[in-house]
Design a protein around this motif. Structure first.
Motif, PDB file in Angstrom:
ATOM      1  N   LYS A 177      48.694  36.999  47.144  1.00 35.08           N
ATOM      2  CA  LYS A 177      47.916  36.016  47.902  1.00 35.08           C
ATOM      3  C   LYS A 177      46.475  36.482  47.984  1.00 35.08           C
ATOM      4  O   LYS A 177      46.205  37.578  48.459  1.00 35.08           O
ATOM      5  N   GLN A 178      45.568  35.620  47.483  1.00 37.72           N
ATOM      6  CA  GLN A 178      44.139  35.944  47.460  1.00 37.72           C
ATOM      7  C   GLN A 178      43.896  37.330  46.864  1.00 37.72           C
ATOM      8  O   GLN A 178      43.066  38.099  47.346  1.00 37.72           O
ATOM      9  N   GLY A 179      44.661  37.628  45.799  1.00 44.10           N
ATOM     10  CA  GLY A 179      44.472  38.883  45.082  1.00 44.10           C
ATOM     11  C   GLY A 179      45.138  40.093  45.703  1.00 44.10           C
ATOM     12  O   GLY A 179      45.096  41.187  45.138  1.00 44.10           O
ATOM     13  N   ARG A 180      45.786  39.927  46.848  1.00 44.72           N
ATOM     14  CA  ARG A 180      46.448  41.052  47.511  1.00 44.72           C
ATOM     15  C   ARG A 180      47.949  41.014  47.243  1.00 44.72           C
ATOM     16  O   ARG A 180      48.540  39.931  47.164  1.00 44.72           O
TER      17      ARG A 180
ATOM     18  N   PRO B 123      44.352  45.297  47.905  1.00 45.98           N
ATOM     19  CA  PRO B 123      43.575  44.299  47.159  1.00 45.98           C
ATOM     20  C   PRO B 123      43.767  44.531  45.659  1.00 45.98           C
ATOM     21  O   PRO B 123      42.865  44.983  44.949  1.00 45.98           O
TER      22      PRO B 123
ATOM     23  N   GLU C 112      44.178  42.746  42.848  1.00 40.38           N
ATOM     24  CA  GLU C 112      43.356  42.143  41.794  1.00 40.38           C
ATOM     25  C   GLU C 112      42.039  42.898  41.641  1.00 40.38           C
ATOM     26  O   GLU C 112      41.610  43.211  40.530  1.00 40.38           O
TER      27      GLU C 112
ATOM     28  N   HIS D 165      42.890  37.482  35.851  1.00 43.82           N
ATOM     29  CA  HIS D 165      43.639  36.581  36.723  1.00 43.82           C
ATOM     30  C   HIS D 165      44.939  37.301  37.055  1.00 43.82           C
ATOM     31  O   HIS D 165      45.656  37.746  36.171  1.00 43.82           O
TER      32      HIS D 165
END
Length: 250
Positions: free
Chosen positions: A76-79, A94, A96, A108
């Motif tokens: 979610k949101q890169g996490r 985090p 991503e 991505h």
């Protein structure tokens, strides 16, 4: 290699694999390279191994291609908000951003079952299917992907539905069949209970079944009785690579 190509990397509990993908044909246009996932699956070790893998793939690509990475976690949101078959130290990171720093390029980043589902929509068993497609991967657990009219709805985690007082994947994953030495018929009865429940909750238009067990399709699928059409996934072990690459340029 043309601009119609991207790199997909699929990180799993036992192996990290990747290749260059032709985004028109939905095929690998380089050898699939696989490196064992470091013991324990700790963040620094996986980041370093993924960098090594990408360096090898870059060696056969012309220029820096877009990169998609799929991972066994809620993303979610890169996490990474969970961790399946990798270190629990991933939870809350985090990820991503960490991969972008390690790989020195934009990526991505997506859940592995979601990547597999997207691959089947773009290049496989669910291509051209309107409405709601639910892909499930039957392996160590049950991964899932929800796709409505070609749009991915991320992080569905339908393997963790509670059915008859149990976490669904603890009884219906392929690993449960192996662990409890179930016959195909006994396992199919559990799958019937699982898919009937999912069918009631979501009224899908198509089920797609992936994971390594899909190669044994004829052993269990004929015993399932559902209103919803149910078909095997086409891309199996390459689905994550294909989906991650396709999402990288979506």
């Amino acid at each position: 290699m043309t601009t119609g190509h991207a790199i997909g990397i699929d990180i799993g509990g036992t192996g990290i694999k990747g290749a260059v993908v032709d985004l028109e044909a939905g095929t690998l246009v380089s050898d699939r390279i696989k490196i064992a996932t470091p013991d324990g699956g700790k963040p620094d070790d996986i980041l370093e191994t993924t960098r090594e893998l990408l360096d090898r793939i870059d060696g056969v690509a012309e220029g820096k291609l877009p990169v998609g990475v799929c991972f066994p976690a809620i993303v979610k949101q890169g996490r990474t908000l969970s961790a399946a078959n990798v270190s629990k130290k991933w939870i809350g990171l985090p990820a991503e951003e960490l991969f972008e720093e390690a790989l020195e390029r934009d990526i991505h980043f997506v859940n592995d079952a979601d990547a597999a589902g997207y691959a089947e929509i773009r290049f496989g068993a669910a291509a051209g299917q309107d409405g709601l497609v639910i892909l499930t991967t039957l392996g160590t657990g049950i991964g899932s992907a929800l796709i409505h009219d070609g749009v991915l709805i991320p992080n569905s985690e339908l393997g963790h539905l509670e059915i008859d007082g149990f976490d669904a994947e603890s009884r219906a994953a392929y690993s449960a069949m192996e662990r409890e030495d179930l016959s195909w018929k006994e396992w199919a009865e559990r799958l019937q209970r699982y898919y009937s429940h999912v069918e009631f909750l979501f009224s899908p238009d198509l089920f797609v079944v992936g994971g390594g067990v899909s190669k044994h399709w004829d052993q269990f699928a004929p015993m399932l009785d559902l209103r919803t059409p149910i078909v095997p996934a086409q891309h199996r072990n390459n689905a994550g690579i294909l989906g991650a690459a396709a999402l990288a340029v979506r």
